[in-house]
Design an enzyme around this catalytic site. Structure first.
Site, PDB file in Angstrom:
ATOM      1  N   THR A 134      -3.330   0.436  -4.243  1.00 35.30           N
ATOM      2  CA  THR A 134      -3.912   1.648  -3.679  1.00 35.30           C
ATOM      3  C   THR A 134      -5.401   1.731  -4.022  1.00 35.30           C
ATOM      4  O   THR A 134      -5.837   1.210  -5.050  1.00 35.30           O
ATOM      5  CB  THR A 134      -3.171   2.902  -4.190  1.00 35.30           C
ATOM      6  OG1 THR A 134      -3.751   4.072  -3.578  1.00 35.30           O
ATOM      7  CG2 THR A 134      -3.224   3.030  -5.692  1.00 35.30           C
ATOM      8  N   GLY A 135      -6.119   2.369  -3.164  1.00 35.31           N
ATOM      9  CA  GLY A 135      -7.512   2.677  -3.460  1.00 35.31           C
ATOM     10  C   GLY A 135      -7.624   3.884  -4.369  1.00 35.31           C
ATOM     11  O   GLY A 135      -8.682   4.181  -4.916  1.00 35.31           O
TER      12      GLY A 135
ATOM     13  N   ASP B   4       0.863  -1.182   0.000  1.00 35.51           N
ATOM     14  CA  ASP B   4       0.000   0.000   0.000  1.00 35.51           C
ATOM     15  C   ASP B   4       0.901   1.234   0.000  1.00 35.51           C
ATOM     16  O   ASP B   4       2.064   1.162   0.407  1.00 35.51           O
ATOM     17  CB  ASP B   4      -0.902  -0.017   1.228  1.00 35.51           C
ATOM     18  CG  ASP B   4      -1.865   1.162   1.263  1.00 35.51           C
ATOM     19  OD1 ASP B   4      -2.428   1.502   0.214  1.00 35.51           O
ATOM     20  OD2 ASP B   4      -2.043   1.743   2.345  1.00 35.51           O
TER      21      ASP B   4
ATOM     22  N   ASP C 199      -0.149   4.867   1.000  1.00 38.51           N
ATOM     23  CA  ASP C 199      -0.387   5.825   2.079  1.00 38.51           C
ATOM     24  C   ASP C 199       0.009   5.268   3.440  1.00 38.51           C
ATOM     25  O   ASP C 199      -0.605   4.334   3.939  1.00 38.51           O
ATOM     26  CB  ASP C 199      -1.861   6.233   2.131  1.00 38.51           C
ATOM     27  CG  ASP C 199      -2.330   6.903   0.853  1.00 38.51           C
ATOM     28  OD1 ASP C 199      -1.579   7.725   0.329  1.00 38.51           O
ATOM     29  OD2 ASP C 199      -3.444   6.597   0.394  1.00 38.51           O
TER      30      ASP C 199
END
Length: 104
Positions: A44-45, A10, A12
């Site tokens: 990532t979203g 990920d 962040d």
């Protein structure tokens, strides 16, 4: 024989620190994993370009899994692309607008 084939990271608060800088120790560890034949995926979203940007700073080829998995790309090949159907889109736009949120 290496049992690990893929590392998903990920962005962040995981890949980079609070200053949005990737610590050198993270870059070195990722490069060592790549040297052992392990595929690296930035997950990532967020949208694709965000994941691709941080993946490009690692010095190794990365798979980018973006939009919570709805868009997956490796090099120039799109491996997955899911979108909202045109019949569902008007409802989604209305729901987002009514909620006061922003969507992209």
């Amino acid at each position: 024989m290496n049992k690990i084939k893929l590392i998903c990271i990920d962005v962040d608060g995981t890949l980079y620190n609070d200053d949005k800088n990737i610590p050198e120790e993270n870059i070195r560890a990722i490069q060592k994993a790549h040297e052992k034949g392990i595929q690296i995926a930035i997950t990532t979203g967020r949208m694709f370009n965000y994941g691709k940007l941080y993946g490009s700073l690692l010095g190794v080829p990365t798979l980018t899994i973006a939009s919570n998995g709805a868009f997956v790309k490796y090099k120039d090949q799109i491996l997955n692309h899911q979108s909202i159907s045109s019949t569902d889109l008007p409802f989604m736009i209305s729901a987002v607008k009514d909620s006061g949120l922003f969507a992209h």
